[in-house]
Scaffold this motif. Structure first.
Motif, mmCIF file in Angstrom:
data_model
loop_
_atom_site.group_PDB
_atom_site.id
_atom_site.type_symbol
_atom_site.label_atom_id
_atom_site.label_comp_id
_atom_site.label_asym_id
_atom_site.label_seq_id
_atom_site.Cartn_x
_atom_site.Cartn_y
_atom_site.Cartn_z
ATOM 1 N N VAL A 115 40.139 49.227 40.609
ATOM 2 C CA VAL A 115 41.528 49.603 40.114
ATOM 3 C C VAL A 115 41.714 50.967 39.964
ATOM 4 O O VAL A 115 40.853 51.731 39.748
ATOM 5 N N GLY A 116 43.097 51.411 39.746
ATOM 6 C CA GLY A 116 43.404 52.763 39.358
ATOM 7 C C GLY A 116 44.890 53.084 39.608
ATOM 8 O O GLY A 116 45.666 52.197 39.324
ATOM 9 N N ALA A 117 45.004 54.248 39.430
ATOM 10 C CA ALA A 117 46.591 54.584 39.294
ATOM 11 C C ALA A 117 47.402 54.391 40.381
ATOM 12 O O ALA A 117 46.879 54.578 41.578
ATOM 13 N N ARG A 118 48.582 54.002 40.014
ATOM 14 C CA ARG A 118 49.740 53.713 41.154
ATOM 15 C C ARG A 118 50.063 55.042 41.895
ATOM 16 O O ARG A 118 50.086 54.898 42.994
ATOM 17 N N ASN A 119 49.963 56.059 41.152
ATOM 18 C CA ASN A 119 50.275 57.275 41.632
ATOM 19 C C ASN A 119 48.962 58.247 41.890
ATOM 20 O O ASN A 119 48.851 59.229 41.562
ATOM 21 N N ALA A 120 48.081 57.563 42.957
ATOM 22 C CA ALA A 120 46.919 58.148 43.133
ATOM 23 C C ALA A 120 46.977 59.495 43.674
ATOM 24 O O ALA A 120 47.706 59.748 44.577
ATOM 25 N N PRO A 209 49.243 42.342 32.905
ATOM 26 C CA PRO A 209 47.760 42.020 32.156
ATOM 27 C C PRO A 209 47.144 40.572 32.363
ATOM 28 O O PRO A 209 46.014 40.457 32.343
ATOM 29 N N ARG A 210 48.052 39.653 32.378
ATOM 30 C CA ARG A 210 47.611 38.305 32.897
ATOM 31 C C ARG A 210 47.161 38.024 34.250
ATOM 32 O O ARG A 210 45.881 37.501 34.484
ATOM 33 N N ARG A 211 47.550 38.862 35.125
ATOM 34 C CA ARG A 211 46.887 38.841 36.359
ATOM 35 C C ARG A 211 45.568 39.957 36.438
ATOM 36 O O ARG A 211 44.647 39.459 37.053
ATOM 37 N N ASN A 212 45.731 40.899 35.591
ATOM 38 C CA ASN A 212 44.503 41.771 35.445
ATOM 39 C C ASN A 212 43.241 41.006 35.087
ATOM 40 O O ASN A 212 42.013 41.371 35.454
ATOM 41 N N ILE A 214 42.325 38.061 35.883
ATOM 42 C CA ILE A 214 41.923 37.293 36.899
ATOM 43 C C ILE A 214 41.149 38.384 37.800
ATOM 44 O O ILE A 214 40.061 38.087 38.335
ATOM 45 N N VAL A 215 41.612 39.584 37.985
ATOM 46 C CA VAL A 215 40.910 40.561 38.858
ATOM 47 C C VAL A 215 39.609 40.749 38.190
ATOM 48 O O VAL A 215 38.683 40.866 39.142
ATOM 49 N N SER A 216 39.601 41.163 37.063
ATOM 50 C CA SER A 216 38.157 41.469 36.257
ATOM 51 C C SER A 216 37.173 39.952 36.244
ATOM 52 O O SER A 216 36.021 40.235 36.703
ATOM 53 N N GLY A 217 37.784 39.028 36.032
ATOM 54 C CA GLY A 217 37.144 37.808 36.045
ATOM 55 C C GLY A 217 36.608 37.147 37.440
ATOM 56 O O GLY A 217 35.597 36.655 37.191
ATOM 57 N N LEU A 218 37.186 37.702 38.555
ATOM 58 C CA LEU A 218 36.662 37.359 39.645
ATOM 59 C C LEU A 218 35.692 38.002 40.156
ATOM 60 O O LEU A 218 34.671 37.825 40.977
ATOM 61 N N SER A 219 35.245 39.158 39.433
ATOM 62 C CA SER A 219 34.068 40.189 39.982
ATOM 63 C C SER A 219 33.153 40.239 38.852
ATOM 64 O O SER A 219 33.148 40.085 37.649
ATOM 65 N N LEU A 220 31.886 40.825 39.430
ATOM 66 C CA LEU A 220 30.819 41.107 38.719
ATOM 67 C C LEU A 220 31.058 42.506 38.013
ATOM 68 O O LEU A 220 30.307 42.490 36.887
ATOM 69 N N GLY A 221 31.648 43.169 38.464
ATOM 70 C CA GLY A 221 32.202 44.428 37.721
ATOM 71 C C GLY A 221 33.320 45.031 38.135
ATOM 72 O O GLY A 221 33.934 44.638 39.342
ATOM 73 N N THR A 222 33.805 45.993 37.292
ATOM 74 C CA THR A 222 35.294 46.617 37.622
ATOM 75 C C THR A 222 34.872 48.412 37.576
ATOM 76 O O THR A 222 34.498 48.819 36.706
ATOM 77 N N VAL A 223 35.487 48.866 38.965
ATOM 78 C CA VAL A 223 35.590 50.061 39.138
ATOM 79 C C VAL A 223 36.826 50.578 38.785
ATOM 80 O O VAL A 223 37.611 50.418 39.343
ATOM 81 N N THR A 236 42.533 46.233 32.365
ATOM 82 C CA THR A 236 41.440 45.522 32.996
ATOM 83 C C THR A 236 40.016 45.743 32.748
ATOM 84 O O THR A 236 39.168 44.812 32.705
ATOM 85 N N ALA A 237 39.901 47.332 32.444
ATOM 86 C CA ALA A 237 38.414 47.625 32.025
ATOM 87 C C ALA A 237 38.009 46.919 30.790
ATOM 88 O O ALA A 237 37.025 46.491 30.509
ATOM 89 N N ARG A 238 39.021 46.773 29.850
ATOM 90 C CA ARG A 238 38.789 46.198 28.728
ATOM 91 C C ARG A 238 38.491 44.573 28.701
ATOM 92 O O ARG A 238 37.779 44.041 27.913
ATOM 93 N N LEU A 239 39.374 44.111 29.410
ATOM 94 C CA LEU A 239 39.180 42.645 29.670
ATOM 95 C C LEU A 239 38.001 42.259 30.553
ATOM 96 O O LEU A 239 37.317 41.214 30.174
ATOM 97 N N ALA A 240 37.382 43.277 31.239
ATOM 98 C CA ALA A 240 36.194 43.212 31.888
ATOM 99 C C ALA A 240 35.120 43.099 30.874
ATOM 100 O O ALA A 240 33.953 42.316 30.930
ATOM 101 N N LEU A 241 35.000 43.994 30.012
ATOM 102 C CA LEU A 241 33.998 44.027 28.992
ATOM 103 C C LEU A 241 34.159 42.649 28.047
ATOM 104 O O LEU A 241 32.980 42.287 27.723
ATOM 105 N N GLU A 242 35.288 42.204 27.738
ATOM 106 C CA GLU A 242 35.346 40.945 27.142
ATOM 107 C C GLU A 242 34.791 39.733 27.715
ATOM 108 O O GLU A 242 34.040 38.898 27.109
ATOM 109 N N GLN A 243 34.730 40.012 29.061
ATOM 110 C CA GLN A 243 34.225 38.998 29.809
ATOM 111 C C GLN A 243 32.831 39.122 30.290
ATOM 112 O O GLN A 243 32.210 38.426 30.913
#
Length: 368
Positions: A115-120, A209-212, A214-223, A236-243
């Motif tokens: 995941v990352g910036a929309r204005n990459a 955020p609700r979508r996010n 699921i993004v982190s929950g489907l994954s072993l790790g988030t980049v 998403t990163a915070r949610l990954a840590l909570e998960q």
């Protein structure tokens, strides 16, 4: 759990799509009343004191949605069924039902979110392509949110090796519009589109955020490749840590606002990465049992209610609640309400839209 029968799937969808029945409420209703069908029967009585209309999805509406999804070559998958992503069962407030299109041949166990910036920046997009390509060659499926910028770069670079796009809206409401062709390409290459929202649902700000989760929950790790200080990627990163998942961040220039979030994550303990090899090494060394830290089985009903909660119980609970999330055990101790009555009251307040849940474990009054 074996596959649901058509009648059971319809009942699950009816309950999930009824007013104010989110993942936590769904689980509590089934715990309380023993089945989805019994929960549907109990909803009218629970809502008599709510003082507002309450919509229960009809059988015809649920059957129409299932038929429409079938025409889109999509399916409704229930938690516990073979097609339900196993990683997702280990997160708080996991969706009871998912709508999934495609992805039948993906490896849903070897997954990494990017995941990352929309204005990459051009450099951020290039780094994303390098990471994604190498992860794909190593057998990992890339998960992202189909947003502009980094998400788009991640999906495009993993089309041939496997990618999962998680939507904030319905399967027929791809956002942004410019990524509708990309969504079609993902399906064409055997990837998957995933959402918990109904057909026709246009995404709102609160849905991302609700979508996010699921993004982190489907994954072993988030980049996180690029992210401003306040961004959905940091959520998403915070949610990954909570998960209990790994969080990785690509460092960036202190002069670029798009690097502030990622650099802050590294300062807070996220793993600094400069290549996909760093991610693969970390995931390979991780304890494979870590996702089992979450309880995956629904708890049994805590017993019958000796007497229905009274006005005094409702008043004491409302007085104890605030907009600050509070643990249920603390509420029980402070109010001296029985666990059985507390469960009923929280269901009533939740269905009336008076409370909200944080990570499926804490409860708070809904803010204005």
């Amino acid at each position: 759990m074996p596959m649901l029968t058509p009648a059971q799937r319809t009942a699950w969808l009816r309950l999930v799509r009824s007013d104010n029945v989110g993942p936590v409420t769904f689980r509590q209703l089934v715990n309380r009343f023993g089945s989805v069908e019994a929960s549907l029967d109990a909803l009218p009585a629970l809502m008599r004191g709510a003082g507002r209309p309450f919509r229960i999805t009809s059988r015809a509406q649920a059957e129409d949605e299932i038929a429409a999804l079938d025409r889109l070559n999509a399916r409704v998958v229930a938690m516990g069924e073979a097609d339900y992503p196993e990683h997702l069962t280990h997160i708080p407030a996991a969706p009871p039902l998912l709508t999934i299109a495609g992805g039948q041949d993906l490896n849903w166990h070897r997954t990494v979110a990017i995941v990352g910036a929309r204005n990459a920046s051009a450099a951020g997009a290039k780094m994303t392509r390098l990471l994604t390509t190498d992860l794909g060659e190593a057998g990992y499926v890339v998960v992202s949110g189909l947003a502009r910028g980094i998400d788009t770069a991640a999906h495009r670079a993993s089309l041939t090796t496997g990618t999962i796009a998680v939507l904030a809206g319905g399967l027929d409401c791809i956002y942004p519009d410019e990524n509708i062709p990309l969504a079609s390409e993902i399906l064409g290459y055997g990837g998957a589109l995933v959402t918990e929202m109904p057909l026709g649902w246009e995404p709102r700000a609160r849905d991302f955020p609700r979508r996010n989760r699921i993004v982190s929950g489907l994954s072993l790790g988030t980049v996180v490749v690029e992210a401003a200080k306040r961004s959905g990627s940091l959520i998403t990163a915070r949610l990954a840590l909570e998960q209990n998942r790994d969080v990785f961040a690509v460092p960036g220039s202190p002069l670029d606002p798009r690097a502030e979030g990622g650099n802050a994550l590294i300062q807070q303990g996220a793993k600094l990465i400069t290549s996909a090899a760093d991610i693969i090494e970390s995931l390979s060394a991780a304890d494979p049992s870590r996702t089992l830290l979450f309880e995956t089985e629904w708890q049994p009903d805590i017993g019958p209610v000796d007497a229905p909660p009274g006005a005094d119980d409702r008043s004491r609970l409302l007085s104890a609640l605030s907009t600050t999330p509070t643990d249920i055990e603390e509420l029980l101790a402070q109010t001296e309400i029985s666990p059985q009555a507390m469960q009923i009251l929280l269901l009533e307040f939740d269905l009336a839209g008076q409370i909200e849940w944080s990570s499926g474990q804490l409860v708070a009054l809904r803010g204005a």
